[in-house]
Each structure stands twice: as C-alpha cells, then as structure tokens.
Design a protein around this motif. Structure first.
Motif, short mmCIF file in Angstrom:
data_model
loop_
_atom_site.label_atom_id
_atom_site.label_comp_id
_atom_site.label_asym_id
_atom_site.label_seq_id
_atom_site.Cartn_x
_atom_site.Cartn_y
_atom_site.Cartn_z
N TYR A 75 0.81 -1.21 0.00
CA TYR A 75 0.00 0.00 0.00
C TYR A 75 0.86 1.27 0.00
O TYR A 75 0.70 2.13 -0.85
CB TYR A 75 -0.96 0.00 1.20
CG TYR A 75 -1.70 1.31 1.34
CD1 TYR A 75 -2.66 1.67 0.41
CD2 TYR A 75 -1.40 2.20 2.37
CE1 TYR A 75 -3.33 2.89 0.51
CE2 TYR A 75 -2.06 3.40 2.48
CZ TYR A 75 -3.02 3.75 1.54
OH TYR A 75 -3.66 4.95 1.63
N ARG A 76 1.74 1.41 0.97
CA ARG A 76 2.52 2.64 1.07
C ARG A 76 3.90 2.31 1.62
O ARG A 76 4.03 1.49 2.52
CB ARG A 76 1.83 3.65 2.00
CG ARG A 76 2.44 5.01 2.02
CD ARG A 76 2.11 5.84 0.79
NE ARG A 76 0.72 6.24 0.78
CZ ARG A 76 -0.04 6.23 -0.32
NH1 ARG A 76 0.44 5.84 -1.47
NH2 ARG A 76 -1.31 6.61 -0.26
N ILE A 77 4.91 2.96 1.07
CA ILE A 77 6.28 2.83 1.55
C ILE A 77 6.82 4.24 1.74
O ILE A 77 6.51 5.14 0.95
CB ILE A 77 7.16 2.00 0.59
CG1 ILE A 77 8.54 1.74 1.20
CG2 ILE A 77 7.25 2.66 -0.78
CD1 ILE A 77 9.35 0.72 0.42
N ALA A 78 7.59 4.42 2.79
CA ALA A 78 8.21 5.72 3.05
C ALA A 78 9.55 5.50 3.74
O ALA A 78 9.66 4.68 4.65
CB ALA A 78 7.31 6.60 3.92
N VAL A 79 10.56 6.22 3.27
CA VAL A 79 11.89 6.18 3.88
C VAL A 79 12.32 7.63 4.10
O VAL A 79 12.17 8.46 3.20
CB VAL A 79 12.91 5.44 2.97
CG1 VAL A 79 14.31 5.51 3.56
CG2 VAL A 79 12.48 3.99 2.76
#
Length: 145
Positions: A75-79
């Motif tokens: 669904y969502r990835i964030a770094v």
C-alpha cells in the motif's frame, strides 16, 4: 561511502509516534491524511503486514501492506529523506514479500495512486512489472479477507 546498518522488523505499538512522524516528513499533506486513515485501519486488522526499518533505534522506513481475498497489496512505503538510496526501501519490500508468501496469497500487487507514482521504479527494481500494479482505489478501505 557511508555504510548503514539497519534492521527490518515487525511494527510494534511503541513505533506509532515515530512512524507517524516519518509519514509526516516524507509524504505530502493529502497523502499523509489518506495514509494515516488507512494505516490505522490496517493496524486494527493485521499489524503483521506493517514493517519498519530501524537504524540506531530510530525508525527510518516503513511499509504498509494488506491482504484482500487472497491477493496481497503493497500500500505505502516511506523512507526518511536522509536514508533514501541505501537499500532500505528494497529491504522493506522484500521483508513484506516474505510475509505475503508465508500467507500463501495467490498474487502480490502494488497499489498505485496519485501519491505513489514516484516510487514505482522502486517496485520495478524489486522485480514487479506493470501488470503487477493495481490502480483500484483505496485497497485498505475494504475489509481484509
């Protein structure tokens, strides 16, 4: 060259504030609002499909997935900006893929919306192709099956 030593692990309730801060730092305001609502729903359904990357006891990345009718969805990835391009995103994708495989899903898809078009090359690098991208709206707004 800076060498990083991070670990990918399951989300824990004590990570909530740090993950919220990470989403706020990385995502646009509209994406943040949508993501936080879906993130809360996913935590209530199945927190095992939320993974975090941690370095020096700091959350530097997060990925949220879901399963619906034997299909798995990233669904969502964030770094965090300062940690991008170090392999953390790939490690998060691979870790969640392992969870999906353990659940014996029929297919793994990447949810695509206006907010994450920019990260599609990351999924392509991980081996996903255009036919693995799902443009159906709001996968996390339906009940998991």
């Amino acid at each position: 060259m800076l060498v990083t030593s991070y670990q990918v692990r399951s989300f824990q309730l004590s990570d909530y504030v740090a993950v919220t801060k990470l989403f706020k730092n990385v995502l646009s305001d509209a994406c943040y609002d949508e993501t936080m609502a879906a993130f809360a729903r996913q935590l209530s359904w199945d927190s095992e499909l939320v993974m975090v990357a941690e370095e020096n006891e700091e959350i530097v990345g997060v990925i949220v997935g879901t399963i619906d009718k034997q299909q798995a969805y990233y669904y969502r990835i964030a770094v965090e900006h300062n940690y991008q391009r170090r392999g953390i995103g790939q490690a998060l994708i691979e870790s969640l893929r392992g969870r999906f495989v353990m659940r014996k899903v029929h297919r793994i898809m990447v949810t695509v919306d206006v907010h994450n078009e920019v990260v599609l090359p990351l999924y392509e690098k991980a081996g996903y192709r255009a036919d693995d991208f799902s443009r159906s709206a709001h996968r996390l707004s339906i009940v998991n099956g």
